[in-house]
Design an enzyme around this catalytic site. Structure first.
Site, PDB file in Angstrom:
ATOM      1  N   HIS A 266       0.854  -1.196   0.000  1.00 39.00           N
ATOM      2  CA  HIS A 266       0.000   0.000   0.000  1.00 39.00           C
ATOM      3  C   HIS A 266       0.885   1.240   0.000  1.00 39.00           C
ATOM      4  O   HIS A 266       1.805   1.347   0.807  1.00 39.00           O
ATOM      5  CB  HIS A 266      -0.901  -0.010   1.240  1.00 39.00           C
ATOM      6  N   SER A 284      -5.495   5.992   4.848  1.00 46.49           N
ATOM      7  CA  SER A 284      -6.413   5.552   3.806  1.00 46.49           C
ATOM      8  C   SER A 284      -6.056   6.060   2.414  1.00 46.49           C
ATOM      9  O   SER A 284      -5.630   7.194   2.225  1.00 46.49           O
ATOM     10  CB  SER A 284      -7.825   6.015   4.146  1.00 46.49           C
ATOM     11  N   ARG A 337      -2.479   0.916  -6.600  1.00 45.92           N
ATOM     12  CA  ARG A 337      -1.541   0.881  -5.481  1.00 45.92           C
ATOM     13  C   ARG A 337      -0.152   0.385  -5.869  1.00 45.92           C
ATOM     14  O   ARG A 337       0.852   0.898  -5.378  1.00 45.92           O
ATOM     15  CB  ARG A 337      -2.122  -0.005  -4.369  1.00 45.92           C
ATOM     16  N   HIS A 429       0.323  -4.682   2.852  1.00 42.04           N
ATOM     17  CA  HIS A 429      -1.047  -4.402   3.265  1.00 42.04           C
ATOM     18  C   HIS A 429      -2.003  -5.580   3.061  1.00 42.04           C
ATOM     19  O   HIS A 429      -2.727  -5.961   3.966  1.00 42.04           O
ATOM     20  CB  HIS A 429      -1.554  -3.188   2.481  1.00 42.04           C
ATOM     21  N   ARG A 463      -4.986  -5.640  -6.007  1.00 43.50           N
ATOM     22  CA  ARG A 463      -6.362  -5.297  -5.653  1.00 43.50           C
ATOM     23  C   ARG A 463      -6.570  -3.796  -5.736  1.00 43.50           C
ATOM     24  O   ARG A 463      -5.780  -3.027  -5.184  1.00 43.50           O
ATOM     25  CB  ARG A 463      -6.699  -5.785  -4.239  1.00 43.50           C
TER      26      ARG A 463
END
Length: 666
Positions: A266, A284, A337, A429, A463
């Protein structure tokens, strides 16, 4: 061994509907005689347990924390995706499907991904009905924001607490079934093994973590909803208790492990501050909606900032390199990401890092605060507002959207992110790899299912942000409750599972022997010593970048470390008591095997795709270079006694609805 993914025939858009219409069912009367064990009570586990119990099955739910509310699902911050097109910006089920396939670098199944996109809208309706307090716009409609890898706003959110609010909704549904007696919840229990007899799952062996008692639990089906294995790296954004042991135990009992090397880094985490840190904190991805990422253009300015001689706020715009906006103009700061993470690493490796270690970049809200402030001033009718007034108004808007995240950063770093840019750096992450499952979410062991992050099915090699919550709830609420019945239709005559069978006795014997080996080992080194050593090997040689030489070294080093672990690990306390060190020792022992398989998988996959970046396979401008001719498959590994002897079985990926092409966000 031949794999059958059980993908239904027909057009992509009709597969799931037709499959549900033709799937075998269990009558309400027969459901009352069927036992189902659900391991893990995060979003996937709580939603699955609640749904199956509502349908009439007898459910046992196992939670190694003191409450399902402690599940790591609560740590998800930014939001959950759904193709409802509330923003009228061109979103659709097909666009969410395409973005997910592309974001995963074309290494996931079309059928599974389309189903995920298809049921996404149902998830939002379900959660709103449960009272999840999603953010709303001025007119009272549900609000949306963007996340990386997309050009629409499809992410529903509850400030920066989306995971927590969604989990409370699923937990309330679970509690309702517990109160009715349809679910029996086993808090502070850890699954130690899966019991398999004649090729079918018959239940689990569990350990009461408070008393140390070993228990047998029979079941006609077992659902593993136990999350990912990111803590193999020691330092990650995962909770300290998160582990891969349930998945690894299933693997040792015959469940194939798919794409273990596909791990996600991440890009938006608080940088490591010291050698004694135990975990990393996520900021976030939603912050990348309004925050701009930059480093100084001049290495001398970067050096001055590192040494404290220059404040980032004193560096004028023309001396800042907004490198994501420069390199990827179409997506800017909202690239996926893996792309954002590698770009940050490249800048820091070149000497432009901005913290004391040189391993950080800036995430700056100055522009957003000023932009929002001017908009607010216009709405309030303030002509020619002062800069101070603009900033005051802008900070209020940012606080309403991201306030708890800013507060968290302030508490951890003792720096006010409204006044000075945040410092961020990539960190481990999420794990896209996991237990192999077919279209019904069943593993290669009959009656054993894997849901959410525990399986490999939906995200390919990377993802997209805000899709983890989507998959967990899709699997738990809208997929498994249908598909489990297809298998259980053959089990209605089997009666109660006999937990005194030889299979249960043998599984319990092996569990006890392993615990005894750990607790009686007269070693000299702590469990954390080995976990940290493994994490360093994994991060250095199987982290953001990998190469063949490093992976071969890592495999050898992990094998040596594992041998040392079983000779030198020291586990204090007793086995018949609450003993977190014993629990941790068992999980690290599994990581020492899983880590080796991850490196073997990364070595075998001679291409770069998504989060798997092999340095030997990259384009001239440093982007991932896929090899679709030779590696458009899922790597499925069969356990043969030890990781080095694992057998590779390939599930070929076919693309009939999207064109295989080089992923570009420029």
């Amino acid at each position: 061994m031949k794999l059958d993914a059980k993908i239904p025939s027909g057009a992509l858009a009709t597969k799931w509907g037709a499959h549900k219409s033709n799937i075998r069912l269990v009558s309400p009367a027969n459901k009352r005689s069927i036992d189902i064990v659900v391991v893990g009570t995060g979003l996937a586990g709580s939603s699955a347990a609640a749904s199956l119990a509502e349908m009439g099955y007898r459910v046992k739910a196992f939670c190694f924390q003191d409450s399902p509310r402690r599940a790591h699902s609560i740590a998800a911050q930014g939001g959950i995706n759904a193709a409802k097109n509330y923003q009228n910006d061109g979103d659709s089920v097909h666009r969410l499907f395409y973005d997910t396939i592309k974001g995963g670098d074309y290494r996931s199944r079309e059928a599974n991904v389309y189903r995920l996109a298809e049921v996404s809208a149902n998830i939002i309706d379900q959660c709103v009905a449960q009272g999840v307090p999603f953010a709303r716009d001025y007119g009272g409609l549900l609000d949306n924001r963007s996340f990386g890898g997309v050009q629409v706003s499809r992410t529903f959110y509850a400030k920066g607490q989306t995971g927590q609010q969604l989990l409370l909704g699923a937990y309330s549904a679970l509690n309702r079934q517990i109160s009715k007696g349809n679910v029996k919840l086993y808090n502070r229990h850890e699954m130690m093994d899966v019991v398999v007899e004649d090729g079918k799952t018959k239940g689990i062996i569990a350990r009461n973590l408070v008393t140390g008692e070993i228990e047998r639990h029979g079941a006609h089906a077992v659902l593993l909803c136990t999350g990912g294995y990111g803590n193999v790296f020691f330092l990650s954004t995962n909770a300290m208790g998160s582990n891969g042991s349930a998945a690894w135990k299933a693997h040792r009992r015959g469940a194939l492990f798919a794409n273990p090397c596909f791990t996600q880094i991440h890009p938006t985490c608080i940088p490591q501050s010291g050698e004694y840190q135990s975990k990393l904190t996520l900021m976030s991805e939603s912050l990348r909606n309004d925050g701009r990422i930059w480093v100084p253009k001049d290495k001398k300015d970067a050096e001055a900032i590192r040494e404290g001689r220059l404040k980032p706020t004193d560096l004028p715009e023309e001396k800042r390199d907004y490198y994501l906006e420069r390199r990827y103009p179409a997506f800017g700061n909202l690239v996926p990401r893996d792309v954002a993470s590698r770009a940050a690493k490249e800048r820091c490796d070149e000497g432009y890092g901005v913290n004391a270690t040189g391993q950080a970049v800036f995430l700056d809200f100055g522009s957003a605060i000023e932009r929002y402030g001017r908009t607010e001033a216009n709405q309030l009718g303030i002509e020619n507002p002062s800069k101070e007034k603009v900033i005051e108004l802008g900070e209020k808007v940012v606080a309403a959207k991201y306030g708890n995240l800013f507060d968290m950063y302030n508490k951890i770093k003792d720096t006010n992110p409204y006044k000075s840019p945040m410092m961020i750096y990539p960190a481990v992450h999420y794990t896209m790899g996991g237990i192999w499952v077919d279209y019904n979410l069943m593993t290669s062991v009959k009656g054993l299912y894997a849901l959410g992050e525990a399986n490999f099915s939906d995200h390919g090699a990377n993802r997209l942000g805000a899709s983890a919550l989507m998959q967990g709830l899709a699997d738990g609420y809208f997929v498994a409750p249908y598909t489990v019945g297809d298998y259980l239709a053959d089990e209605i005559r089997s009666g109660n599972i006999d937990t005194n069978s030889p299979a249960f006795e043998q599984a319990e014997k092996e569990v006890v022997e392993r615990i005894d080996a750990l607790i009686n080992n007269n070693g000299t080194k702590t469990v954390d010593y080995f976990h940290k050593a493994l994490g360093k090997i994994m991060w250095d040689k199987c982290g953001m970048a990998r190469n063949a030489e490093g992976l071969k070294e890592a495999i050898k080093q992990i094998q040596e470390l594992r041998a040392e672990f079983w000779k030198e690990v020291k586990v204090p306390g007793r086995k018949d008591m609450y003993n977190p060190e014993l629990d941790k020792a068992g999980r690290v022992a599994d990581f020492l095997e899983l880590g080796e398989l991850m490196c073997l998988d990364a070595l075998t996959r001679e291409e770069s795709c998504g989060g798997h970046f092999r340095e030997e396979f990259q384009t001239e401008d440093g982007e991932a270079l896929r090899d679709d001719e030779n590696f458009a498959f899922v790597s499925c590994w069969k356990y043969n006694g030890e990781p080095a002897k694992a057998e590779l079985i390939k599930e070929e990926l076919t693309f009939e609805n999207v064109e295989l092409k080089t992923r570009s966000y420029k």
